[in-house]
Write a protein that holds these residues in place. Structure first.
Motif, PDB file in Angstrom:
ATOM      1  N   TYR A  32       0.838  -1.196   0.000  1.00 34.78           N
ATOM      2  CA  TYR A  32       0.000   0.000   0.000  1.00 34.78           C
ATOM      3  C   TYR A  32       0.876   1.250   0.000  1.00 34.78           C
ATOM      4  O   TYR A  32       1.896   1.298   0.697  1.00 34.78           O
ATOM      5  CB  TYR A  32      -0.886   0.048   1.245  1.00 34.78           C
ATOM      6  N   ASP A  99      -3.522   3.524   0.432  1.00 33.78           N
ATOM      7  CA  ASP A  99      -4.151   3.424  -0.886  1.00 33.78           C
ATOM      8  C   ASP A  99      -3.369   2.439  -1.745  1.00 33.78           C
ATOM      9  O   ASP A  99      -2.165   2.586  -1.911  1.00 33.78           O
ATOM     10  CB  ASP A  99      -4.192   4.807  -1.543  1.00 33.78           C
ATOM     11  N   ASP A 116      -8.306   4.058   0.294  1.00 34.76           N
ATOM     12  CA  ASP A 116      -8.858   2.785   0.757  1.00 34.76           C
ATOM     13  C   ASP A 116      -9.107   2.786   2.259  1.00 34.76           C
ATOM     14  O   ASP A 116     -10.115   2.250   2.738  1.00 34.76           O
ATOM     15  CB  ASP A 116      -7.913   1.641   0.388  1.00 34.76           C
TER      16      ASP A 116
END
Length: 128
Positions: A32, A99, A116
């Motif tokens: 991420y 994200d 996210d």
């Protein structure tokens, strides 16, 4: 989800350091892109720093370059923001975000994006 600790009990006296951890639960932070954002009273949210999920490339806001360091510990599933030489202008609510879709440069361009995951925010107060 991303969890931030409760805020410090007292304002941080500059130039004392402060480290903010942001721990992930329910998912792993590996790969991420991660970011730290802050919002000062009466101001827009701004990006502070972001780190890539692939090669640990980092991006910093000009206002914190040389003072703040973002890092990640995938083994602990945690991203950190080490804040040195704090200044009164660093006051604000600090948020972490993760994200999977954005590269690090884009992550820091969108402080209001629907990333996210977002941490709940924690207040940082610096005494003047």
């Amino acid at each position: 989800q991303l969890q931030l600790p409760p805020p410090p009990r007292a304002p941080v006296p500059p130039p004392a350091p402060l480290r903010l951890p942001c721990a992930a639960s329910g998912f792993t932070l590996d790969y991420y892109t991660l970011g730290w954002f802050r919002q000062a009273p009466g101001k827009e949210r701004e990006a502070v720093s972001c780190i890539s999920g692939s090669d640990d490339t980092t991006v910093y806001a000009d206002s914190v370059k040389g003072r703040f360091t973002i890092s990640r510990d995938n083994a602990k599933n945690t991203v950190y923001l080490q804040m040195n030489s704090l200044k009164p202008e660093d006051i604000g609510v600090y948020y972490c975000a993760a994200d999977m879709s954005l590269i690090v440069q884009a992550m820091c361009k969108f402080p209001y994006a629907n990333h996210d995951y977002w941490g709940q925010g924690t207040q940082v107060t610096v005494s003047s």
